[in-house]
Design an enzyme around this catalytic site. Sequence first.
Site, PDB file in Angstrom:
ATOM      1  CD  GLU A   1      -2.666  -0.433   2.816  1.00  0.00           C
ATOM      2  OE1 GLU A   1      -3.363   0.572   2.993  1.00  0.00           O
ATOM      3  OE2 GLU A   1      -2.441  -1.250   3.727  1.00  0.00           O
TER       4      GLU A   1
ATOM      5  CG  ASP B   1      -4.278   6.439   8.991  1.00  0.00           C
ATOM      6  OD1 ASP B   1      -4.068   5.209   9.059  1.00  0.00           O
ATOM      7  OD2 ASP B   1      -4.481   7.047   7.935  1.00  0.00           O
TER       8      ASP B   1
END
Lengths: 404, 265
Positions: free
Chosen positions: B49, B60
């Site tokens: 990724e 996140d």
Amino acid sequence: MKNHGHFGKYGGRYVPEMLMPALEELEKVYEKVKKNKSFQKEVHYYLQTFAGRPTPLTYAKNLTEKLGGAKIYLKNEGLNHTGAHKITHCIGQALIARMLGKKRLIAETGAGQHGVATATVAAKFGFSCTVYMGETDVYRQRPNVFLMERLGAKVVPVAFGNRTLKDAVNAAIKDWITNVDSTHYVLGSVVGPHPYPIMNRDFQSVVGKEVKKQIIKAEGKMPDYIIACVGGGSNAMGIFYPFIKEKLVNLIGVEAGGKGKRIGQHASRFNGGSVGVLEGFKSYFLQDNDGQIQKTHSISAGLDYAGIGPELVYLRDKKRMQFAAVNDKEVIEAVSVLSKTEGIIPALESAHAVAYALKLAHTLSKSKVIIINISGRGDKDLFILARAFKDKNFFNFLKSQLSI
Amino acid sequence: MNSIDIRLRKIQKEKRIGLMTHVVVGYPSLFETVSLVETMERAGADFIELQIPFSDPLADGPTIMKACEKALRKGVRVRDAFRVAAQLKKKVEVPLLFMAYYNNVFKYGVKRFCTDAKKAGVSGLIIPDMPIDEEHGEHFFAACKKNNLYAIRVISPVSTIGRLKKNAKGAKGFVYCMARQGTTGAQKKIDPNVVAFLKKVKEVFKIPVAVGFGISKKEHVDLLKRQVDIVIVGSAIIDAINRSNRKEIAKSTQQFIESLIKVPR
């Protein structure tokens, strides 16, 4: 097709999958209670017996005469319990959270008004409470931190990003992602993913409904202008919403012009902003060409959000409302003028609406009527105002308090 | 055929668990991003990724948030991600995926983002805040399909059966399952409820299953080995990079990844 919180191309629900079930549940429950008379009655009961509604619509006689133009009325939302309009949607959301079986409330806050209101309903209805506040705002609005803590809430300073309102929203969403089973997120404005913009607008629309009755009683007609400050836009949507169909009423939103026109110096989304998707909704944001959210500035912590409620942008596109911006200096002047002529010290946020009215009133004939939404009172701004007015005696007093 | 499918077939044939690793584009620098991906391939990663740094990375935790903040402070742009991917495509065989937040895609232009991603040799996109529910206005999934990019669905332990079914419709490649409710970040333990969740997922999705969020140790990988096809490790690698001496980033990254998937031969 069912409207999923879209206002034209704005609004919507752009969230990661982990928040989808909670938002769908919230939407379902809200749709149900919206039409439920006993729920509405209960909200109304607490608005009257706890928050202090209805708030008065005050004729600003001295200010009207001083400016020599349109007749000015003030919707004094500062007389709400906890000092601003925020308590209204907090009561509504707390009652919904209870229905959802949640035990904990979380909130973001900029100026601290929404945080104090959330901490207040948490105490009143028996929830535990955590409030996220940007580090910069903790410093700027320290008295409200004190109040939230006295009310039993935990205040978490947010030390990432720009350390203001947007970052507090991010931190609150992260908390909600982690604790979604036990927690209701009391989002404090007409922003965020569906159903928040609609739900908070509906709760706040009591303000506009009251104004309608009050102005008809006082003037026998609709107002010509309604002016409200716009950060996320909860006080503006609240007072505007019942007037949207009254096409002759001019609706004006006032943004924070800050200290300059360059990016980073203001929070006027219509000066340099563009369409984007952030914090769960599509709207106007101050961002660069890559979509990175930019720094903002305003003397008022409640107006420096980089985005704006989606319905407000939609109404602007439809030319149903206009936007203006005033700068920090004009705002300080407006606080001073309103305090001395009318005996009302407005919050710095609300003073933006006042500052615009000061420029507008004298250009209008005496037959016109302006209503300014004084969304909150200025007590919380003590320290910012003391500095702005260079009040030496006050700072000497602070020094003397420290030496006790 | 998409290179994600080719790699999935290879993993199945070799009867092992696949590994997807993660970098933030421009962290610690653009140059190091390229060499980190090469290192990851050498260490055994099957998919990588490339996260495009965003100012407000909602899903996140602190590790990736800080890495994004640092990359942006250095002036990393969205276009750099395409440049890095194109550069990598000449050096590695491992399928590359972009992970990004939707605002970066939207501002770039959804169609243009997808055609440029394809041109750069990217095989899939992971955009956690672009739900299928908003497709009617965005035409994002359509643009992915047109460019043979797999729009990887991300699902969570709180997803209802209804939501799982909605996401399973038209899903390609693999499905990204969050091992726990929360934001990204290394954890000491894996939530034991994950097994029941994965069972539910496998009843609905007919494609391979990947699990991420909180995975940081070999024992986590071993625990999941029989349940899933791919494990995803993100923050834990950045933590390892942060712990390492700047000159030894490649070595530390390689050692860390090998420690996760090493099998006695």
